[in-house]
Design an enzyme around this catalytic site. Structure first.
Site, PDB file in Angstrom:
ATOM      1  N   SER A  39       0.863  -1.189   0.000  1.00 27.33           N
ATOM      2  CA  SER A  39       0.000   0.000   0.000  1.00 27.33           C
ATOM      3  C   SER A  39       0.897   1.236   0.000  1.00 27.33           C
ATOM      4  O   SER A  39       2.083   1.137   0.339  1.00 27.33           O
ATOM      5  CB  SER A  39      -0.840  -0.018   1.283  1.00 27.33           C
ATOM      6  OG  SER A  39      -1.496   1.199   1.492  1.00 27.33           O
ATOM      7  N   TYR A  64      -1.288  -0.619  10.782  1.00 30.91           N
ATOM      8  CA  TYR A  64      -1.475  -0.955   9.359  1.00 30.91           C
ATOM      9  C   TYR A  64      -0.179  -0.623   8.607  1.00 30.91           C
ATOM     10  O   TYR A  64       0.279  -1.398   7.772  1.00 30.91           O
ATOM     11  CB  TYR A  64      -2.662  -0.169   8.787  1.00 30.91           C
ATOM     12  CG  TYR A  64      -3.024  -0.523   7.351  1.00 30.91           C
ATOM     13  CD1 TYR A  64      -3.442  -1.808   7.015  1.00 30.91           C
ATOM     14  CD2 TYR A  64      -2.947   0.434   6.333  1.00 30.91           C
ATOM     15  CE1 TYR A  64      -3.782  -2.125   5.697  1.00 30.91           C
ATOM     16  CE2 TYR A  64      -3.293   0.127   5.029  1.00 30.91           C
ATOM     17  CZ  TYR A  64      -3.710  -1.152   4.714  1.00 30.91           C
ATOM     18  OH  TYR A  64      -4.043  -1.472   3.416  1.00 30.91           O
TER      19      TYR A  64
HETATM   20  P1  NDP Z   1     -11.683  -5.923   0.552  1.00 30.43           P
HETATM   21  O1  NDP Z   1     -12.128  -5.788   1.970  1.00 30.43           O
HETATM   22  O2  NDP Z   1     -12.681  -5.689  -0.527  1.00 30.43           O
HETATM   23  O3  NDP Z   1     -11.015  -7.350   0.310  1.00 30.43           O
HETATM   24  C1  NDP Z   1     -10.249  -8.002   1.277  1.00 30.43           C
HETATM   25  C2  NDP Z   1     -10.175  -9.458   0.894  1.00 30.43           C
HETATM   26  O4  NDP Z   1      -9.338 -10.138   1.839  1.00 30.43           O
HETATM   27  C3  NDP Z   1     -11.534 -10.137   0.936  1.00 30.43           C
HETATM   28  O5  NDP Z   1     -11.659 -10.978  -0.177  1.00 30.43           O
HETATM   29  C4  NDP Z   1     -11.491 -10.959   2.211  1.00 30.43           C
HETATM   30  O6  NDP Z   1     -12.261 -12.135   2.053  1.00 30.43           O
HETATM   31  C5  NDP Z   1     -10.002 -11.312   2.250  1.00 30.43           C
HETATM   32  N1  NDP Z   1      -9.571 -11.734   3.567  1.00 30.43           N
HETATM   33  C6  NDP Z   1      -9.600 -11.019   4.719  1.00 30.43           C
HETATM   34  N2  NDP Z   1      -9.155 -11.770   5.725  1.00 30.43           N
HETATM   35  C7  NDP Z   1      -8.844 -12.991   5.211  1.00 30.43           C
HETATM   36  C8  NDP Z   1      -8.350 -14.189   5.758  1.00 30.43           C
HETATM   37  N3  NDP Z   1      -8.075 -14.307   7.068  1.00 30.43           N
HETATM   38  N4  NDP Z   1      -8.156 -15.244   4.930  1.00 30.43           N
HETATM   39  C9  NDP Z   1      -8.439 -15.160   3.622  1.00 30.43           C
HETATM   40  N5  NDP Z   1      -8.914 -14.035   3.040  1.00 30.43           N
HETATM   41  C10 NDP Z   1      -9.111 -12.976   3.844  1.00 30.43           C
HETATM   42  O7  NDP Z   1     -10.457  -4.911   0.416  1.00 30.43           O
HETATM   43  P2  NDP Z   1      -9.432  -4.597  -0.786  1.00 30.43           P
HETATM   44  O8  NDP Z   1      -9.774  -5.304  -2.014  1.00 30.43           O
HETATM   45  O9  NDP Z   1      -9.290  -3.132  -0.792  1.00 30.43           O
HETATM   46  O10 NDP Z   1      -8.089  -5.175  -0.151  1.00 30.43           O
HETATM   47  C11 NDP Z   1      -7.220  -6.061  -0.803  1.00 30.43           C
HETATM   48  C12 NDP Z   1      -5.784  -5.726  -0.416  1.00 30.43           C
HETATM   49  O11 NDP Z   1      -5.452  -4.443  -0.931  1.00 30.43           O
HETATM   50  C13 NDP Z   1      -5.526  -5.667   1.089  1.00 30.43           C
HETATM   51  O12 NDP Z   1      -4.278  -6.279   1.369  1.00 30.43           O
HETATM   52  C14 NDP Z   1      -5.441  -4.171   1.352  1.00 30.43           C
HETATM   53  O13 NDP Z   1      -4.652  -3.881   2.474  1.00 30.43           O
HETATM   54  C15 NDP Z   1      -4.807  -3.698   0.054  1.00 30.43           C
HETATM   55  N6  NDP Z   1      -4.981  -2.273  -0.228  1.00 30.43           N
HETATM   56  C16 NDP Z   1      -6.223  -1.735  -0.381  1.00 30.43           C
HETATM   57  C17 NDP Z   1      -6.370  -0.387  -0.606  1.00 30.43           C
HETATM   58  C18 NDP Z   1      -7.707   0.263  -0.702  1.00 30.43           C
HETATM   59  O14 NDP Z   1      -7.779   1.502  -0.645  1.00 30.43           O
HETATM   60  N7  NDP Z   1      -8.800  -0.464  -0.876  1.00 30.43           N
HETATM   61  C19 NDP Z   1      -5.202   0.506  -0.726  1.00 30.43           C
HETATM   62  C20 NDP Z   1      -3.941  -0.176  -0.591  1.00 30.43           C
HETATM   63  C21 NDP Z   1      -3.850  -1.510  -0.352  1.00 30.43           C
HETATM   64  P3  NDP Z   1     -13.080 -12.898   3.194  1.00 30.43           P
HETATM   65  O15 NDP Z   1     -13.571 -11.872   4.166  1.00 30.43           O
HETATM   66  O16 NDP Z   1     -14.184 -13.578   2.412  1.00 30.43           O
HETATM   67  O17 NDP Z   1     -12.124 -13.881   3.770  1.00 30.43           O
END
Ligand code: NDP
Length: 249
Positions: free
Chosen positions: A143, A156
């Site tokens: 990020s 974070y």
């Molecule tokens: P979302 O909340 O839409 O997606 C997060 C995903 O992670 C979900 O599919 C969730 O699925 C999965 N997840 C969470 N915990 C677990 C776990 N224990 N095991 C398996 N899967 C897990 O957020 P984003 O798409 O935004 O996030 C994706 C990545 O991008 C993250 O690493 C985030 O830090 C990073 N990011 C996002 C930014 C933003 O502004 N959105 C900016 C910079 C980085 P489920 O709950 O079904 O398990």
């Protein structure tokens, strides 16, 4: 479909929403057979159906990346079902913002367990397969928070900084095995990430900040992932920092 990834197998963690779902769709559109991993089974089923409707191929795998045993079983399952693993996108993550003083330390443990340990377990479990195949590509989603710390985001920042450090050390260890490492550092992306913040004040502050800009779409990050993994073998894209045009920090 342009089929640049025909015959390849990709595994995307956190594929049930946001960036992970968009990445799975984009990789499948290039011809990869994509294993989609998350905890929410129904969401994965919907995504797999969507990918098949678009002419792609996908395999849903329910797993919690914070559990090393589940990660190991997930890698074995994908390998035995699809035969190989060429691309791993370590995307699963949570952003539980809040001040350090007075924080609920359970939020810290969750972030470290998922964003750091989950990414490291998955990498550790996939490396023997990639080494055996004499090649592979691991894309780690960090990020802007992995490069710039700010008040209210300390832990974070720790996790995303950790992803950057781990990725560079890993790159130095495995480049001779033809395993390429890419870190992607998105700014604000319109996903469900903010919805899961447990500290109401921090959540509100983040929502207000987001209202001041047009965030990136998940597809913008998916395009960066596809760009990184479709380069010729001589090219290793190590880092991509990508912000919304109006993001200040
Ligand atoms: P979302 O909340 O839409 O997606 C997060 C995903 O992670 C979900 O599919 C969730 O699925 C999965 N997840 C969470 N915990 C677990 C776990 N224990 N095991 C398996 N899967 C897990 O957020 P984003 O798409 O935004 O996030 C994706 C990545 O991008 C993250 O690493 C985030 O830090 C990073 N990011 C996002 C930014 C933003 O502004 N959105 C900016 C910079 C980085 P489920 O709950 O079904 O398990």
């Amino acid at each position: 479909m342009t089929n640049l990834l025909q015959g390849k197998v990709a595994l995307v963690t956190g594929a049930s929403s946001g960036i992970g779902a968009a990445a799975a769709l984009a990789l499948a559109a290039e011809g990869a057979h994509v294993a989609v991993v998350a905890r929410r089974s129904e969401r994965l089923q919907e995504l797999v159906q969507h990918i098949y409707e678009q002419g792609g191929k996908a395999l849903p795998v329910v797993a919690d990346v914070a559990d090393e045993g589940q990660v190991s079983a997930m890698i074995q399952h994908v390998r035995s079902t699809l035969g190989r693993i060429d691309i791993l996108v370590n995307n699963a993550g949570v952003m539980l913002l809040g001040q350090i003083d007075g924080a609920n330390t359970e939020d810290w443990r969750r972030m470290i367990a998922i964003n750091v340990m989950g990414l490291m377990y998955t990498t550790h479990a996939v490396l023997p397969t990639m080494k055996e195949q004499h090649g592979g590509h691991i894309v780690n989603i960090s990020s802007v928070a992995g490069r710039i710390a700010r008040a209210g985001s300390g832990v974070y920042n720790v996790t995303k900084w950790g992803v950057v450090a781990f990725s560079e050390a890993l790159r130095q260890e495995v480049y001779k095995d033809n395993i390429r490492i890419t870190v992607i550092e998105p700014g604000a992306v319109a996903t469900e990430l903010v919805d899961n913040i447990t500290d109401e004040e921090a959540k509100q502050r983040q929502q207000e900040w987001l209202q001041g800009l047009t965030p990136l779409e998940s597809e913008d990050i998916a395009a960066a992932i596809v760009y990184a993994v479709t380069q010729p073998a001589r090219v290793s894209i190590n880092e991509i920092l990508i912000r919304p045009s109006q993001q200040d920090r």
